[in-house]
Design a protein around this motif. Sequence first.
Motif, PDB file in Angstrom:
ATOM      1  N   LYS A  38       0.859  -1.181   0.000  1.00 62.67           N
ATOM      2  CA  LYS A  38       0.000   0.000   0.000  1.00 62.67           C
ATOM      3  C   LYS A  38       0.895   1.230   0.000  1.00 62.67           C
ATOM      4  CE  LYS A  38      -0.628   0.192   5.031  1.00 62.67           C
ATOM      5  NZ  LYS A  38      -1.617   0.202   6.115  1.00 62.67           N
ATOM      6  N   LEU A  89      -6.247   3.245 -16.887  1.00 61.96           N
ATOM      7  CA  LEU A  89      -6.165   1.796 -16.712  1.00 61.96           C
ATOM      8  C   LEU A  89      -6.521   1.051 -17.989  1.00 61.96           C
ATOM      9  CD1 LEU A  89      -7.680   1.313 -13.148  1.00 61.96           C
ATOM     10  CD2 LEU A  89      -5.269   1.348 -13.812  1.00 61.96           C
ATOM     11  N   TRP A 143       5.310   3.014 -12.962  1.00 62.78           N
ATOM     12  CA  TRP A 143       4.394   2.761 -11.859  1.00 62.78           C
ATOM     13  C   TRP A 143       5.176   2.357 -10.613  1.00 62.78           C
ATOM     14  CZ3 TRP A 143      -0.833   3.633 -12.513  1.00 62.78           C
ATOM     15  CH2 TRP A 143      -1.248   3.842 -13.831  1.00 62.78           C
ATOM     16  N   TYR A 193      -4.913  -5.957 -12.713  1.00 64.86           N
ATOM     17  CA  TYR A 193      -5.885  -4.910 -12.395  1.00 64.86           C
ATOM     18  C   TYR A 193      -7.130  -4.965 -13.270  1.00 64.86           C
ATOM     19  CZ  TYR A 193      -3.742  -2.562 -16.416  1.00 64.86           C
ATOM     20  OH  TYR A 193      -3.261  -2.271 -17.666  1.00 64.86           O
ATOM     21  N   LYS A 251      -0.645  -3.651  -6.546  1.00 62.19           N
ATOM     22  CA  LYS A 251      -1.278  -2.653  -5.692  1.00 62.19           C
ATOM     23  C   LYS A 251      -2.794  -2.854  -5.727  1.00 62.19           C
ATOM     24  CE  LYS A 251      -1.871   2.367  -5.193  1.00 62.19           C
ATOM     25  NZ  LYS A 251      -1.441   3.691  -5.703  1.00 62.19           N
ATOM     26  N   ARG A 293      -6.402  -2.286  -6.184  1.00 61.38           N
ATOM     27  CA  ARG A 293      -7.226  -1.224  -6.773  1.00 61.38           C
ATOM     28  C   ARG A 293      -8.712  -1.566  -6.692  1.00 61.38           C
ATOM     29  NH1 ARG A 293      -2.464  -1.156  -9.850  1.00 61.38           N
ATOM     30  NH2 ARG A 293      -1.523   0.930  -9.941  1.00 61.38           N
ATOM     31  N   GLU A 332      -9.567  -7.794  -8.753  1.00 53.66           N
ATOM     32  CA  GLU A 332      -8.303  -8.511  -8.925  1.00 53.66           C
ATOM     33  C   GLU A 332      -8.284  -9.857  -8.208  1.00 53.66           C
ATOM     34  OE1 GLU A 332      -8.730  -5.514  -7.521  1.00 53.66           O
ATOM     35  OE2 GLU A 332      -7.127  -4.111  -8.024  1.00 53.66           O
TER      36      GLU A 332
END
Length: 256
Positions: free
Chosen positions: A7, A44, A53, A197, A224, A226, A230
Amino acid sequence: MAIVLYKYTNPYINCNKEDKRDVYFPEINHSFHIYQNFEKKISLDSSTGNKLWDESYILSKLILNQTMFPDSFNNKNCIELGTGCGLISMLLWYLKANVIASDLEETLNISTIPNIKKNTEKILEMGDIDLDIKNIFTYPLLWGNSIFQQLSPPSENDIDNNNDNNENILPEEKSTFMIENIENISFDYIFGSAIIYKPEYVDDLLFTLKELSKKNTNIYISYKPRFLGEDIFFNKTSEYGFQLNFLDQTLIPKEF
């Protein structure tokens, strides 16, 4: 397969509006200069490979963590999925691995190849480390389609044409990491950052990971949350024969 979950706690680390970012790694005392392209809107759904990223930085730091990777990457066969700006692939090349940086053809031409070309040229000009430009290679890879067709080596005519057009292969070089028989290649490592993602891509991604993997292949993906569905990826990994592990959060760089 190992998943790197993190995070975001540093509001300054994601410098996503800068045309150029310098990423310094004290472990190797070297900075990579990452050129980001904002000519097209990044979302995205489009042009995701045109910026650096956070996941790429995090996975790069883990690659340099000797607790995680106590053995040398020297002469290891590595492939990166969704390479984008190419940071992870360039780092692996710097560590003397044989690297394929893969992404969509448009991303390779707009982002990956320019970044690899500029960084490798500078590193080789410095002459501080014994590296060979022929050990890093770019190739378009569309998930879900058979890699046996996509990663088969280009013909001599293709190579000559690509050198003329600056497409698909680094200009002025011919890679010695040409794969003569894709069925027999054994990748030691597969890396991917910010590639989990979109739920609609899950089966295509897992299909490609399965085709690229051999018995002893290790897969590392930084991710990560989102909250776009996912979890479908994690729920399906066992269907493709993967054993899923989440890495200890203490291994994540302190700024995250």
